[in-house]
Design an enzyme around this catalytic site. Structure first.
Site, PDB file in Angstrom:
ATOM      1  N   ASP A  18       0.817  -1.213   0.000  1.00 27.31           N
ATOM      2  CA  ASP A  18       0.000   0.000   0.000  1.00 27.31           C
ATOM      3  C   ASP A  18       0.849   1.261   0.000  1.00 27.31           C
ATOM      4  OD1 ASP A  18      -3.159  -0.534   0.496  1.00 27.31           O
ATOM      5  OD2 ASP A  18      -1.965  -2.166   1.299  1.00 27.31           O
ATOM      6  N   GLU A  62      -5.055   4.586   2.342  1.00 25.64           N
ATOM      7  CA  GLU A  62      -3.804   3.849   2.159  1.00 25.64           C
ATOM      8  C   GLU A  62      -2.967   3.911   3.441  1.00 25.64           C
ATOM      9  OE1 GLU A  62      -3.695   2.003  -0.239  1.00 25.64           O
ATOM     10  OE2 GLU A  62      -4.649   2.930  -1.975  1.00 25.64           O
ATOM     11  N   HIS A 119      -4.317   1.398   5.788  1.00 26.81           N
ATOM     12  CA  HIS A 119      -3.894   0.056   5.382  1.00 26.81           C
ATOM     13  C   HIS A 119      -2.444  -0.193   5.803  1.00 26.81           C
ATOM     14  CE1 HIS A 119      -7.008   0.231   1.850  1.00 26.81           C
ATOM     15  NE2 HIS A 119      -7.559   0.348   3.050  1.00 26.81           N
ATOM     16  N   TYR A 159      -1.216  -3.201   8.285  1.00 24.22           N
ATOM     17  CA  TYR A 159      -0.209  -4.215   7.990  1.00 24.22           C
ATOM     18  C   TYR A 159       0.999  -4.107   8.929  1.00 24.22           C
ATOM     19  CZ  TYR A 159      -3.102  -5.199   3.975  1.00 24.22           C
ATOM     20  OH  TYR A 159      -4.161  -5.537   3.177  1.00 24.22           O
ATOM     21  N   GLU A 180      -3.784  -2.676  -7.642  1.00 23.57           N
ATOM     22  CA  GLU A 180      -4.910  -2.811  -6.716  1.00 23.57           C
ATOM     23  C   GLU A 180      -5.881  -3.895  -7.174  1.00 23.57           C
ATOM     24  OE1 GLU A 180      -5.734   1.214  -4.427  1.00 23.57           O
ATOM     25  OE2 GLU A 180      -5.895   1.541  -6.582  1.00 23.57           O
ATOM     26  N   GLU A 187     -10.243  -0.968  -1.362  1.00 20.29           N
ATOM     27  CA  GLU A 187      -9.535  -1.160  -2.633  1.00 20.29           C
ATOM     28  C   GLU A 187     -10.516  -1.253  -3.800  1.00 20.29           C
ATOM     29  OE1 GLU A 187      -6.580  -0.607  -2.796  1.00 20.29           O
ATOM     30  OE2 GLU A 187      -5.651  -1.120  -0.886  1.00 20.29           O
ATOM     31  N   HIS A 215     -11.344   2.258  -4.594  1.00 19.10           N
ATOM     32  CA  HIS A 215     -10.228   2.933  -5.274  1.00 19.10           C
ATOM     33  C   HIS A 215     -10.197   2.546  -6.749  1.00 19.10           C
ATOM     34  CE1 HIS A 215      -7.871   2.804  -1.186  1.00 19.10           C
ATOM     35  NE2 HIS A 215      -8.964   3.554  -1.132  1.00 19.10           N
TER      36      HIS A 215
END
Length: 337
Positions: free
Chosen positions: A71, A102, A105, A109, A177, A211, A214
């Site tokens: 990301d 983003e 995200h 992670y 993506e 996503e 997006h």
């Protein structure tokens, strides 16, 4: 005087009169889908990780290593190449919101790796995966090549400038993506179908929704440019997109071989089945762009039915009920300036 077009150089600053109300509605929909990393309980996954086989642990370790930087790469392209060239303030509102998502995200992670990989050295190797894991490095190099494809272009003055921008936009929406991330989601939902890693699946549900939005926003930008400047879309551009997609499928298949090996050790998850799934997803992306499909493969993963990419065509026609925050107030989009 002709109305300005979406990719005309400049920086329109006024939201009234609004030229592209659909982009503004996508921004508002994204706000309603706000979520935070703190809502995801990853600690419940630790018992599942402890009883996994060596092959399953290899898969999940490789997967989180990809997540570590994926990301961030998308966010860099958004800032470096997309924001300055989409000349509508309502579209830039959405891109600003996408950049925030983003960042969420990336935080998710980071939390995932901190939880799954408590060993400092193992975690450091995961964050450096783009340097020392060939299958992840190949995907990163594909991304970097397309980030660099605009060569620091500051204004879209010519037809070739705009075509270069469109190829970059299509690459990040359809290939990165829309294919790399969807392949990663399939591994997560395979674990979920077996009753494993429920925390990861919960967070992935929300990432998946972001996503999808997006990708559909980027495709709507392509649709708008195609309506305003149909001459940009010819057989040469279509062939370039198909070649790009083939390269993305090949890179993601190499990643699948790394994760799964070349046999059936993991049952329903295998590189052979992932090839079919990637080809299936690639065809959906090509069809969405109005291009002929390339592979003709069917979706081999029954466990992906709830997240099936065919749902994306109707994404904005159905209410997202899993998690929304309330947004109050009305905006009249046809209001005079």
């Amino acid at each position: 005087m002709n109305e300005p077009m979406l990719l005309d150089p400049g920086m329109d600053l006024t939201l009234r009169p609004m030229r592209y109300p659909d982009f503004y509605e996508r921004y508002r929909a994204a706000i309603r889908n706000t979520w935070t990393v703190e809502e995801v309980d990853l600690h419940s996954d630790l018992a599942d990780l402890a009883r996994m086989s060596d092959r399953e642990r290899h898969l999940i370790n490789r997967l989180v290593a990809f997540f570590a930087t994926g990301d961030s790469i998308v966010a860099n392209n958004l800032v470096l190449n997309l924001y300055q060239h989409v000349n509508a303030p309502e579209a830039r509102l959405y891109l600003s919101r996408q950049l925030f998502e983003e960042a969420v995200h990336v935080q998710f992670y980071l939390t995932l790796l901190d939880t799954y990989l408590p060993d400092h050295d193992e975690r450091a190797r995961a964050f450096a995966a783009v340097e020392h894991i060939p299958s992840i490095r190949a995907k990163a190099e594909f991304c970097f090549r397309w980030i660099d494809s605009l060569g620091g272009l500051r204004r879209l003055e010519t037809r070739e400038d705009r075509r270069a921008f469109l190829l970059n936009l299509i690459c990040f929406a359809a290939c990165i993506e829309g294919l790399f991330f969807y392949g990663a989601f399939a591994y997560v939902y395979w674990f979920r179908s077996r009753g494993l890693l429920g925390g990861l699946a919960t967070g992935t549900n929300w990432v998946f929704r972001d996503e999808s939005m997006h990708m559909e926003f980027a495709f709507s930008v392509v649709d708008t440019v195609r309506a305003e400047e149909p001459g940009l879309f010819d057989d040469e551009l279509g062939a370039q997109v198909v070649t790009m997609m083939e390269e993305a499928v090949a890179a993601e298949l190499a990643f699948a071989l790394d994760l799964c090996g070349d046999g059936d050790d993991l049952g329903r998850m295998s590189a052979a089945r992932m090839r079919l799934y990637l080809e299936y997803v690639a065809d959906r992306r090509l069809a969405r762009l109005g291009l002929p499909t390339r592979y003709g493969s069917a979706n081999p993963f029954a466990f992906m039915e709830l997240q099936d990419v065919q749902e994306l065509a109707n994404f904005f026609e159905r209410r997202v009920s899993a998690y929304q925050v309330g947004v109050v107030g009305d905006v009249t989009l046809d209001e005079a300036f």
